[in-house]
Design an enzyme around this catalytic site. Structure first.
Site, PDB file in Angstrom:
ATOM      1  CG  ASN A   9       9.963 -20.717 -14.030  1.00 42.64           C
ATOM      2  OD1 ASN A   9       9.575 -20.699 -15.201  1.00 42.64           O
ATOM      3  ND2 ASN A   9       9.140 -20.860 -12.998  1.00 42.64           N
ATOM      4  CE  LYS A  11       7.890 -17.350 -11.685  1.00 40.26           C
ATOM      5  NZ  LYS A  11       7.256 -17.180 -10.408  1.00 40.26           N
ATOM      6  CG  HIS A  94       6.503 -23.374 -10.784  1.00 36.30           C
ATOM      7  ND1 HIS A  94       5.596 -22.443 -10.315  1.00 36.30           N
ATOM      8  CD2 HIS A  94       7.734 -22.830 -10.622  1.00 36.30           C
ATOM      9  CE1 HIS A  94       6.266 -21.372  -9.903  1.00 36.30           C
ATOM     10  NE2 HIS A  94       7.562 -21.578 -10.073  1.00 36.30           N
ATOM     11  CD  GLU A  96       4.153 -19.035 -10.720  1.00 36.50           C
ATOM     12  OE1 GLU A  96       4.508 -19.201 -11.898  1.00 36.50           O
ATOM     13  OE2 GLU A  96       4.784 -18.299  -9.926  1.00 36.50           O
ATOM     14  CD  GLU A 166      10.442 -22.938  -7.100  1.00 36.52           C
ATOM     15  OE1 GLU A 166      11.279 -22.096  -7.444  1.00 36.52           O
ATOM     16  OE2 GLU A 166       9.390 -23.138  -7.713  1.00 36.52           O
ATOM     17  N   GLY A 172       8.095 -15.029  -5.608  1.00 36.84           N
ATOM     18  CA  GLY A 172       7.669 -13.744  -6.164  1.00 36.84           C
ATOM     19  C   GLY A 172       7.225 -12.736  -5.115  1.00 36.84           C
ATOM     20  CB  SER A 212      12.260 -14.036  -2.952  1.00 31.49           C
ATOM     21  OG  SER A 212      10.890 -13.826  -3.237  1.00 31.49           O
ATOM     22  N   GLY A 233      13.122 -17.161 -10.403  1.00 31.13           N
ATOM     23  CA  GLY A 233      12.069 -16.540 -11.209  1.00 31.13           C
ATOM     24  C   GLY A 233      12.470 -15.135 -11.618  1.00 31.13           C
TER      25      GLY A 233
END
Ligand code: PEP
Length: 251
Positions: A9, A11, A94, A96, A166, A172, A212, A233
């Site tokens: 991903n 982003k 997701h 975010e 996740e 992240g 991560s 990510g």
């Protein structure tokens, strides 16, 4: 059937030139036959990515889509638009999107419905915040996200769905859930699907871990019984680290 999957991903990273550079490098690599590899670039690069990977075994997927087919939704992208540029899989839910763009379980349920009506495949993300874990509410939260966002689908639609667990506190941050925490939650997700649907569906669905994942922890995480791969990510932005993760499955 449960598949081994590694999905990157990106982003809001990589412009057109960077995307092209990544794929030029990626196409020099050998993708193991037993792993399904996907990359989710930004909307602006989907078509380019699709064309450049046409004869290469990596699928291009979208990071999001709108729930309506068309209309006055400035800045949004529909399922049909994605399909028209060769993208038939979409990441939904997701963290975010949930946090920064206020996407609720109810909205995600609509997006899931639209994606399925358009014969798209879905990577459906769920995950708890750090407080939910500290307050021991994380299983309830995950069950709620599944129930309200995904459990309206018919049994026959599960072949189009991959679940990605996740934990938000691990995305992240460099802080990964331990292999035991990951296995515990993946097992719970499978059990929850079995309770609502049946064992066959639960045993068939691929459940990815995200948060991560790096070359040095992927082998251990992917080695857990109920883990079928990862949603990656940061480490998907460089071919070298991404490919190390892709190659982290035991055959
Ligand atoms: C993600 O964005 O889905 C993710 C897991 O990010 P990272 O690997 O950087 O934690």
């Amino acid at each position: 059937m449960r598949k081994k999957i590694v999905a990157g991903n990106w982003k809001m990273n990589n412009d057109l030139a960077e995307t092209e550079m990544f794929f030029t490098e990626l196409k020099k690599q050998v993708i193991p036959e037993h792993v399904v590899v996907m990359i989710a670039p930004s909307f602006t690069n989907l078509n380019q990515a699709f064309n450049s990977l046409k004869d290469f075994p990596v699928e291009i997927v979208a990071q999001n889509m709108h729930q309506c087919d068309k209309g006055a939704f400035t800045g949004e992208v529909s399922a049909k638009m994605l399909i028209s540029v060769g993208t038939t899989t979409v990441i939904l839910g997701h963290s975010e999107r949930r946090e920064l763009f206020h996407e609720t379980n109810a909205l995600l349920a609509e997006k899931v419905k639209t994606a399925l009506e358009n014969d798209m495949d879905i990577i459906f993300c769920i995950g708890e915040q750090e407080e939910d874990r500290k307050e021991d509410k994380y299983f309830d939260l995950i069950e709620k996200q599944l129930t309200e966002g995904l459990f309206h689908i018919l049994e026959g639609s599960w072949k189009h769905v991959v679940v990605a667990y996740e934990p938000v506190w691990a995305i992240g941050t460099g802080e990964t859930a331990s292999p035991e925490q990951v296995q515990e939650m993946h097992h719970f997700i499978r059990k929850t699907i079995a309770k609502k649907y049946n064992d066959a569906i639960a045993n068939d669905v691929s459940i990815l871990y995200g948060g991560s994942v790096k070359p040095d922890n992927a082998v251990e995480i992917f080695g857990q019984d109920d883990v079928d791969g990862g949603l990656i990510g940061g480490a998907s932005l460089k071919v070298e680290s991404f490919m190390k993760i892709v190659n982290s499955f035991e055959n």
